[in-house]
Design an enzyme around this catalytic site. Sequence first.
Site, PDB file in Angstrom:
ATOM      1  N   ASP A 199      -5.195   2.905  -1.358  1.00  0.00           N
ATOM      2  CA  ASP A 199      -6.169   3.150  -0.295  1.00  0.00           C
ATOM      3  C   ASP A 199      -6.866   4.482  -0.529  1.00  0.00           C
ATOM      4  O   ASP A 199      -6.297   5.544  -0.277  1.00  0.00           O
ATOM      5  CB  ASP A 199      -5.454   3.143   1.061  1.00  0.00           C
ATOM      6  CG  ASP A 199      -5.115   1.731   1.508  1.00  0.00           C
ATOM      7  OD1 ASP A 199      -6.038   0.891   1.525  1.00  0.00           O
ATOM      8  OD2 ASP A 199      -3.944   1.466   1.816  1.00  0.00           O
ATOM      9  N   MET A 203     -10.697  -6.919   6.566  1.00  0.00           N
ATOM     10  CA  MET A 203      -9.860  -5.930   7.256  1.00  0.00           C
ATOM     11  C   MET A 203      -9.373  -6.518   8.578  1.00  0.00           C
ATOM     12  O   MET A 203     -10.156  -7.091   9.338  1.00  0.00           O
ATOM     13  CB  MET A 203     -10.651  -4.646   7.544  1.00  0.00           C
ATOM     14  CG  MET A 203     -10.990  -3.782   6.345  1.00  0.00           C
ATOM     15  SD  MET A 203      -9.584  -3.161   5.392  1.00  0.00           S
ATOM     16  CE  MET A 203      -8.621  -2.281   6.632  1.00  0.00           C
ATOM     17  N   MET A 235     -12.471   3.075   0.415  1.00  0.00           N
ATOM     18  CA  MET A 235     -13.052   3.323   1.747  1.00  0.00           C
ATOM     19  C   MET A 235     -13.865   4.603   1.623  1.00  0.00           C
ATOM     20  O   MET A 235     -13.480   5.676   2.101  1.00  0.00           O
ATOM     21  CB  MET A 235     -11.919   3.443   2.777  1.00  0.00           C
ATOM     22  CG  MET A 235     -11.294   2.091   3.105  1.00  0.00           C
ATOM     23  SD  MET A 235      -9.689   2.227   3.916  1.00  0.00           S
ATOM     24  CE  MET A 235      -8.645   2.424   2.484  1.00  0.00           C
ATOM     25  N   HIS A 260      -1.581  -1.604  -4.051  1.00  0.00           N
ATOM     26  CA  HIS A 260      -2.843  -1.422  -3.325  1.00  0.00           C
ATOM     27  C   HIS A 260      -3.050   0.074  -3.063  1.00  0.00           C
ATOM     28  O   HIS A 260      -2.224   0.714  -2.393  1.00  0.00           O
ATOM     29  CB  HIS A 260      -2.739  -2.197  -2.012  1.00  0.00           C
ATOM     30  CG  HIS A 260      -3.962  -2.167  -1.156  1.00  0.00           C
ATOM     31  ND1 HIS A 260      -5.004  -3.058  -1.301  1.00  0.00           N
ATOM     32  CD2 HIS A 260      -4.303  -1.359  -0.112  1.00  0.00           C
ATOM     33  CE1 HIS A 260      -5.922  -2.818  -0.385  1.00  0.00           C
ATOM     34  NE2 HIS A 260      -5.534  -1.778   0.346  1.00  0.00           N
ATOM     35  N   ASP A 266      -5.729  -6.974   5.410  1.00  0.00           N
ATOM     36  CA  ASP A 266      -5.249  -5.593   5.268  1.00  0.00           C
ATOM     37  C   ASP A 266      -5.192  -4.954   6.650  1.00  0.00           C
ATOM     38  O   ASP A 266      -6.225  -4.735   7.276  1.00  0.00           O
ATOM     39  CB  ASP A 266      -6.208  -4.827   4.343  1.00  0.00           C
ATOM     40  CG  ASP A 266      -5.747  -3.416   4.042  1.00  0.00           C
ATOM     41  OD1 ASP A 266      -4.693  -2.999   4.549  1.00  0.00           O
ATOM     42  OD2 ASP A 266      -6.468  -2.729   3.286  1.00  0.00           O
ATOM     43  N   HIS A 269      -8.820   0.103  -3.261  1.00  0.00           N
ATOM     44  CA  HIS A 269      -9.575  -0.221  -2.039  1.00  0.00           C
ATOM     45  C   HIS A 269     -10.352   1.031  -1.672  1.00  0.00           C
ATOM     46  O   HIS A 269      -9.792   1.995  -1.139  1.00  0.00           O
ATOM     47  CB  HIS A 269      -8.583  -0.637  -0.927  1.00  0.00           C
ATOM     48  CG  HIS A 269      -9.221  -0.859   0.393  1.00  0.00           C
ATOM     49  ND1 HIS A 269      -8.507  -0.928   1.582  1.00  0.00           N
ATOM     50  CD2 HIS A 269     -10.527  -1.052   0.748  1.00  0.00           C
ATOM     51  CE1 HIS A 269      -9.329  -1.136   2.589  1.00  0.00           C
ATOM     52  NE2 HIS A 269     -10.567  -1.203   2.116  1.00  0.00           N
ATOM     53  N   MET A 311      -9.626   7.083   0.418  1.00  0.00           N
ATOM     54  CA  MET A 311     -10.437   7.492   1.587  1.00  0.00           C
ATOM     55  C   MET A 311     -11.091   8.825   1.284  1.00  0.00           C
ATOM     56  O   MET A 311     -10.437   9.736   0.755  1.00  0.00           O
ATOM     57  CB  MET A 311      -9.547   7.604   2.822  1.00  0.00           C
ATOM     58  CG  MET A 311      -8.762   6.348   3.130  1.00  0.00           C
ATOM     59  SD  MET A 311      -7.852   6.504   4.673  1.00  0.00           S
ATOM     60  CE  MET A 311      -6.874   4.999   4.646  1.00  0.00           C
ATOM     61  N   SER A 337       0.853  -1.194   0.000  1.00  0.00           N
ATOM     62  CA  SER A 337       0.000   0.000   0.000  1.00  0.00           C
ATOM     63  C   SER A 337       0.879   1.229   0.000  1.00  0.00           C
ATOM     64  O   SER A 337       1.887   1.280   0.718  1.00  0.00           O
ATOM     65  CB  SER A 337      -0.876   0.003   1.253  1.00  0.00           C
ATOM     66  OG  SER A 337      -1.413   1.299   1.454  1.00  0.00           O
TER      67      SER A 337
HETATM   68  C1  DX5 Z   1      -6.008   0.991   6.315  1.00  0.00           C
HETATM   69  C2  DX5 Z   1      -5.627   0.644   4.902  1.00  0.00           C
HETATM   70  C3  DX5 Z   1      -4.432  -0.218   4.795  1.00  0.00           C
HETATM   71  C4  DX5 Z   1      -3.169   0.344   5.380  1.00  0.00           C
HETATM   72  C5  DX5 Z   1      -2.384  -0.787   5.957  1.00  0.00           C
HETATM   73  O1  DX5 Z   1      -7.229   1.641   6.313  1.00  0.00           O
HETATM   74  O2  DX5 Z   1      -6.686  -0.005   4.226  1.00  0.00           O
HETATM   75  O3  DX5 Z   1      -4.207  -0.637   3.461  1.00  0.00           O
HETATM   76  O4  DX5 Z   1      -2.375   1.018   4.468  1.00  0.00           O
HETATM   77  O5  DX5 Z   1      -1.295  -0.245   6.613  1.00  0.00           O
HETATM   78  P1  DX5 Z   1      -0.376  -1.104   7.572  1.00  0.00           P
HETATM   79  O6  DX5 Z   1       0.245  -2.186   6.730  1.00  0.00           O
HETATM   80  O7  DX5 Z   1       0.606  -0.106   8.066  1.00  0.00           O
HETATM   81  O8  DX5 Z   1      -1.242  -1.656   8.641  1.00  0.00           O
HETATM   82 ZN    ZN Z   2      -6.296  -0.996   2.167  1.00  0.00          ZN
END
Ligand code: DX5
Ligand code: ZN
Length: 218
Positions: A39, A141, A72, A37, A175, A70, A41, A12
């Site tokens: 993320d 998750m 969110m 990946h 994740d 992904h 948001m 990620s």
């Molecule tokens: C959290 C994300 C993850 C995050 C994981 O909301 O979906 O993808 O980047 O980070 P680590 O590997 O640091 O837990």
């Molecule tokens: Zn993620």
Amino acid sequence: MTRPTEPQICPSILSCDPAHFAGSTAEMMEGGADWIHLDVMDGQFVPPITFGADLAGSLGKLGDTPLEAHLMTQTPEAHFDGFIEAGCTRVIFHTEAAIHAHRLCQSLRASGVESGAAINPATSIEALLPLLDVLDFALVMTVNPGWGGQKLIGSCLDKVAALREAAPDLPIQVDGGIDNTTIRSAWDAGATHFVAGSYLMRAPSIAEGIAALKTACA
Ligand code: DX5
Ligand code: ZN
């Protein structure tokens, strides 16, 4: 899908310095990442805001490693076309944000990409079971979404094991909180795909971090 013989590592970019997204992504691609990946948001489904489809389009030009989004976000379907047009070949939405999750999976497949659905730590795998006929990919998750660098919640691995039993051939991603000490238990529970963010940023190099994650499952 039969279970891959090697864990699929999905770095990620969330923990990277945003001023260096391109350099870090190139390093991930050259360092053996199986997927990149992204993320996404929106400041509503989770408090932070990260980036949109434009960034996916730019990063995709750096190499051949496939991109997964992904989402969110609330109303995830509003973002499908943007990320697909930007080159993402797997799009993952949260069941908690979807009113018509089954239709959204159908719609992703009809667009020619893999349909992915994610569940938060507080959501049971029951949210995924009615989707199995249209689902290409499940994300369980292992932290509450929104931030990198959190500790893996052990009970989420029980859900991975239960989902693996219910769906023997389904790719399952975990994740959150994945590092060289936690990945093995997730692999043993039946996960096939592993997101790693902060662990890879802490590693001596991204390539060495990816290799260490694979070795931990051997
Ligand atoms: C959290 C994300 C993850 C995050 C994981 O909301 O979906 O993808 O980047 O980070 P680590 O590997 O640091 O837990
Ligand atoms: Zn993620």
